[in-house]
Design an enzyme around this catalytic site. Structure first.
Site, short mmCIF file in Angstrom:
data_model
loop_
_atom_site.label_atom_id
_atom_site.label_comp_id
_atom_site.label_asym_id
_atom_site.label_seq_id
_atom_site.Cartn_x
_atom_site.Cartn_y
_atom_site.Cartn_z
N LYS A 35 -11.56 18.60 -11.93
CA LYS A 35 -10.63 18.42 -10.82
C LYS A 35 -10.53 16.93 -10.48
O LYS A 35 -11.37 16.12 -10.92
CB LYS A 35 -11.12 19.22 -9.61
CG LYS A 35 -12.51 18.83 -9.11
CD LYS A 35 -13.08 19.86 -8.13
CE LYS A 35 -14.49 19.47 -7.71
NZ LYS A 35 -15.13 20.56 -6.91
N TYR A 248 -12.36 -11.84 6.76
CA TYR A 248 -11.79 -11.39 8.04
C TYR A 248 -12.90 -11.14 9.05
O TYR A 248 -13.93 -10.55 8.72
CB TYR A 248 -11.03 -10.08 7.85
CG TYR A 248 -9.67 -10.22 7.22
CD1 TYR A 248 -8.69 -11.02 7.79
CD2 TYR A 248 -9.37 -9.52 6.05
CE1 TYR A 248 -7.43 -11.12 7.20
CE2 TYR A 248 -8.12 -9.62 5.47
CZ TYR A 248 -7.15 -10.42 6.05
OH TYR A 248 -5.92 -10.50 5.48
#
Ligand SMILES: *Cc1c(COP(=O)(O)O)cnc(C)c1O
Length: 353
Positions: A35, A248
């Site tokens: 999956k 940041y």
């Protein structure tokens, strides 16, 4: 010069891992859970490699994944779908010879109404204690009535704590699973994922469903090889002065001068922002910490402990033989599963034999 992050996938490692899991599965057949694009390793490539190696049972989450897998591997192996199906996907299920796993009374009703017998006996998934998905044990009578003697190919369940061998929920789930499976003595039984294989022969039954172990992740089983190497190129190397910060929010301040390398890998590639000041990479075999925040396209490493020149464009390793998947995941506060399945399409994927 490489300019973007790259995941190199070794299909032979996936096949070797599948064989090792088969050998560890106490005589049970080992299927393969593919999956989520085979946990990020490429559904078609992984499926073809495993089918060529002799894997006879695949699992996906969705019918659309199963259809794509069938296209890749052709007829033959069974493809079972964890989420089951409904009327809308019945035609795809039939055309691609897919085996839906039945999780609700509605899905059992649909299976009966659509005469799905042509794709084999019903596969019944009972919830034995995870309380997530599956027929409720109390549905047993209703299921038997609805099936009215129609054949059942498999009875399945899923463990909530297979990675915690000491948890008593494992034994309780196993006991309830056996009780339910007894109702269909002709049906095969499937309970275990990768972690359950490590629990030993009591949990193997007829068919095991390893996913993460195929890709070298998870805990508890030795001798599994990493199948994916995630590398990204250094864009620039520079000296940061004492007292300066990076990234940041200026979340990392340097007490001493540091040599930094900024790398083309960020959260848009699937390297989590949570790796800020926690993750790491290997540069010339040296473990270097992520410093400051991970931004969308970039992260910065402290490469002060790497000897010698570091060329711009050099690839550094974030997951692989040196940067262990589960250690990176742990550092970043997640699991190998989430790191692998989160790798985005912006990462170039290269398949090696
Ligand atoms: C995803 C999944 C698996 C595979 O689990 P791993 O821990 O990756 O081995 C097995 N069974 C079910 C029902 C699943 O959803």
């Amino acid at each position: 010069m490489a300019t973007r992050p790259r995941a190199t996938i070794r299909l032979s490692a996936i096949v070797d891992n599948w064989r090792a899991l088969s050998a560890a599965a106490s005589g049970a057949e080992a299927g393969a859970v593919v999956k989520a694009n085979a946990y990020g390793h490429g559904l078609a490539e992984t499926g073809r490699a495993l089918a060529a190696a002799g894997c006879r049972t695949f699992f996906t989450a969705y019918v659309f994944e199963a259809v794509a897998l069938r296209e890749a591997i052709g007829p033959g192996p069974a493809i079972m779908v964890f989420h089951g199906f409904c009327e809308r996907s019945a035609q795809d299920v039939r055309d691609a010879q897919i085996t839906p796993i039945l999780n609700t009374l509605e899905q059992v009703r649909c299976w009966r109404a659509e005469s799905m017998r042509e794709v084999g006996g019903a596969v019944l998934h009972f919830d034995t204690g995870m309380n997530r998905l599956g027929l409720r044990p109390g549905d047993l009578g209703a299921v038997k009535n609805m099936l009215d003697g129609r054949p059942v190919g498999y009875v399945m369940s899923h463990l909530a704590c297979a990675d915690e061998p000491k948890f008593e929920l494992n034994a309780r789930q196993r006991a309830l699973f056996l009780e339910l499976a007894m109702e269909w003595p002709e049906a095969k039984r499937s309970l275990g994922n990768t972690a359950a294989i490590a629990l030993g022969s009591d949990y193997a039954f007829d068919l095991v469903r390893p996913g993460i172990g195929l890709f070298g992740g998870g805990h508890g089983l030795r001798n599994l090889a990493p199948a994916l190497t995630l590398e990204a190129p250094i864009l620039t190397v520079f000296e940061a002065a004492a007292g300066s910060t990076t990234g940041y929010g200026a979340t990392r301040r340097f007490g001493r001068p540091r040599r930094l390398a900024t790398v083309a890998l960020g959260y848009a590639d699937g390297f989590p922002r949570h790796a800020s000041n926690r993750g790491f990479a290997y540069v010339d075999g040296v473990r270097c910490p992520v410093v400051g925040r991970v931004s969308m396209d970039l992260c910065t490493l402290d490469v002060s402990s790497v000897d010698g020149m570091i060329a711009e464009g050099k690839m550094v390793e974030f997951i692989g033989a040196s940067a262990d998947l589960e250690l990176q995941a742990e550092a970043v506060g997640t699991l190998g599963y989430e790191l692998l399945t989160g790798l985005s399409d912006r990462i170039e994927r290269v398949w090696a034999a």
